[in-house]
Design a protein around this motif. Structure first.
Motif, PDB file in Angstrom:
ATOM      1  N   LEU A 138     -12.580  -8.692   0.952  1.00 42.39           N
ATOM      2  CA  LEU A 138     -12.279  -9.337  -0.319  1.00 42.39           C
ATOM      3  C   LEU A 138     -13.438 -10.224  -0.770  1.00 42.39           C
ATOM      4  CD1 LEU A 138      -8.526 -10.409   0.102  1.00 42.39           C
ATOM      5  CD2 LEU A 138      -9.466  -8.281  -0.786  1.00 42.39           C
ATOM      6  N   SER A 148      -5.995  -5.277  -8.961  1.00 41.37           N
ATOM      7  CA  SER A 148      -6.916  -5.883  -8.001  1.00 41.37           C
ATOM      8  C   SER A 148      -6.266  -5.915  -6.617  1.00 41.37           C
ATOM      9  CB  SER A 148      -7.274  -7.306  -8.440  1.00 41.37           C
ATOM     10  OG  SER A 148      -6.214  -8.192  -8.143  1.00 41.37           O
ATOM     11  N   PRO A 149      -7.051  -6.147  -5.569  1.00 34.49           N
ATOM     12  CA  PRO A 149      -6.471  -6.248  -4.225  1.00 34.49           C
ATOM     13  C   PRO A 149      -5.439  -7.364  -4.089  1.00 34.49           C
ATOM     14  CG  PRO A 149      -8.848  -5.943  -4.081  1.00 34.49           C
ATOM     15  CD  PRO A 149      -8.530  -6.180  -5.523  1.00 34.49           C
ATOM     16  N   GLU A 158     -11.404 -13.781  -4.637  1.00 42.58           N
ATOM     17  CA  GLU A 158     -10.107 -13.243  -4.223  1.00 42.58           C
ATOM     18  C   GLU A 158      -9.589 -13.960  -2.980  1.00 42.58           C
ATOM     19  OE1 GLU A 158     -10.778  -8.652  -5.845  1.00 42.58           O
ATOM     20  OE2 GLU A 158     -11.350  -9.219  -3.803  1.00 42.58           O
ATOM     21  N   ILE A 172      -5.156  -7.239   3.835  1.00 43.80           N
ATOM     22  CA  ILE A 172      -5.463  -6.751   2.489  1.00 43.80           C
ATOM     23  C   ILE A 172      -6.846  -6.101   2.459  1.00 43.80           C
ATOM     24  CG2 ILE A 172      -5.913  -7.482   0.110  1.00 43.80           C
ATOM     25  CD1 ILE A 172      -3.751  -9.594   0.468  1.00 43.80           C
ATOM     26  N   SER A 173      -7.797  -6.678   3.186  1.00 38.50           N
ATOM     27  CA  SER A 173      -9.132  -6.073   3.262  1.00 38.50           C
ATOM     28  C   SER A 173      -9.056  -4.689   3.895  1.00 38.50           C
ATOM     29  CB  SER A 173     -10.070  -6.976   4.068  1.00 38.50           C
ATOM     30  OG  SER A 173     -10.247  -8.229   3.434  1.00 38.50           O
ATOM     31  N   ALA A 188      -7.415  -2.365   1.287  1.00 36.36           N
ATOM     32  CA  ALA A 188      -8.290  -2.122   0.140  1.00 36.36           C
ATOM     33  C   ALA A 188      -9.549  -1.354   0.523  1.00 36.36           C
ATOM     34  CB  ALA A 188      -8.677  -3.458  -0.512  1.00 36.36           C
ATOM     35  N   SER A 191       0.824  -1.202   0.000  1.00 35.27           N
ATOM     36  CA  SER A 191       0.000   0.000   0.000  1.00 35.27           C
ATOM     37  C   SER A 191       0.862   1.257   0.000  1.00 35.27           C
ATOM     38  CB  SER A 191      -0.917  -0.015   1.226  1.00 35.27           C
ATOM     39  OG  SER A 191      -1.663   1.174   1.312  1.00 35.27           O
ATOM     40  N   TYR A 237      -1.632  -6.778  -3.426  1.00 38.09           N
ATOM     41  CA  TYR A 237      -1.012  -6.613  -2.108  1.00 38.09           C
ATOM     42  C   TYR A 237      -0.522  -7.934  -1.518  1.00 38.09           C
ATOM     43  CZ  TYR A 237      -3.309  -2.076  -2.405  1.00 38.09           C
ATOM     44  OH  TYR A 237      -3.710  -0.826  -2.811  1.00 38.09           O
TER      45      TYR A 237
END
Length: 300
Positions: A154, A69-70, A158, A146-147, A150, A40, A73
């Protein structure tokens, strides 16, 4: 509780109590947790530069990160698995068999009606379960981080891809666990038991890819596999020989495909079969260890 279950349970407890594996485990989980935030930060830096260039009218191109896309990361996690995860697998494997040789518990165990293959198989099963639990926890942590980065939970697809990455990581780490066990069984000193598998790991992760592609050494620390070698000349020959042995590159290639990396091409089948073959061969080698070797003394 039968014998096999008792050995597995004991192996899980002893591995969890070891100081060096605890340290590597903390580093591994910490880096997995930080990987999304590191990605990030990189994205924020590039986006800041893009906005400055855009404000000066020097470009009309869209932000290159807008289409990512996420899963982007999760890419840093791949290299942490190759580096820290593999070393953790080696250490817990070495400590598992060295622990028995140092305490001379094998003399007592093998005096009973217990075959070497069943005992070592149970120990290996315990370590494999330990790695599986570790990677399951790492997957949950990675999905959560990651959630958070983002800004949304997700999607199911994903999350399934990240789970697939850690399932592949389990397959990648399994032969290194067995390699560590073999080193603990066959080495004459504790120092060589740790040093030999780490040297073999460095050859498979760094030396073989260089022999096959002539890639810049720094590029081997990227989560994406090195580009293929030229189809003619010296590296065309060496790549055909060493590529199947470069398990780190095989893992990175399949991981890139799982994470939908736009730079990744080809099929997962070859890489998965290579990792599976290494895992099976290493586990069979552990199971074939003879009774006399298991009871051999350390010289330090």
């Amino acid at each position: 509780m039968n014998r096999r279950t008792a050995v597995i349970h004991q192996e899980l407890l002893c591995t969890a109590r070891e100081r060096l594996p605890q340290l590597l485990l903390a580093v591994f989980v910490g880096m997995i947790a930080a990987s999304a935030f590191i990605g990030s930060s990189a994205r924020a830096s590039v986006t800041g530069v893009y906005r400055e260039v855009l404000s000066q009218g020097l470009t009309t191109a869209p932000n290159p990160f807008d289409a990512f896309s996420p899963l982007y990361y999760a890419r840093n996690s791949v290299i942490y698995i190759v580096l820290i995860g593999a070393l953790l697998a080696i250490v817990i494997g070495v400590r598992s068999t060295l622990r028995d040789r140092q305490a001379r518990t094998l003399d007592l165990i093998l005096s009973r009606d217990v075959s070497p293959s069943s005992y070592l198989g149970a120990k290996l099963t315990g370590l494999v379960l330990f790695v599986l639990l570790l990677l399951a926890a790492a997957a949950v942590i990675n999905i959560g981080c990651i959630s958070a980065v983002a800004g949304h939970v997700l999607s199911l697809s994903e999350g399934a891809r990240i789970a697939g990455l850690y399932a592949l990581a389990w397959l990648f780490m399994l032969p290194f666990v067995a390699l560590g066990m073999l080193a603990g069984l066959y080495s004459s000193t504790t120092t060589s038991a740790l040093l030999i598998p780490i040297v073999l790991w460095s050859v498979m992760i760094f030396i073989l890819p260089l022999l096959g592609t002539a890639a810049h050494p720094v590029s081997l620390l990227n989560p994406v596999a090195s580009p293929p070698a030229a189809q003619t000349g010296f590296f065309a020959f060496t790549s055909s020989v060493v590529d199947p042995l470069a398990v780190g590159e095989q893992f990175k290639h399949v991981s890139s495909l799982i994470l939908s990396d736009p730079q990744a091409t080809g099929s997962m089948t070859g890489g998965i079969l290579t990792l599976t073959a290494f895992a099976v061969a290493a586990c069979v080698a552990v199971a074939l260890t003879r009774r006399t070797r298991m009871r051999s003394e350390l010289h330090d």
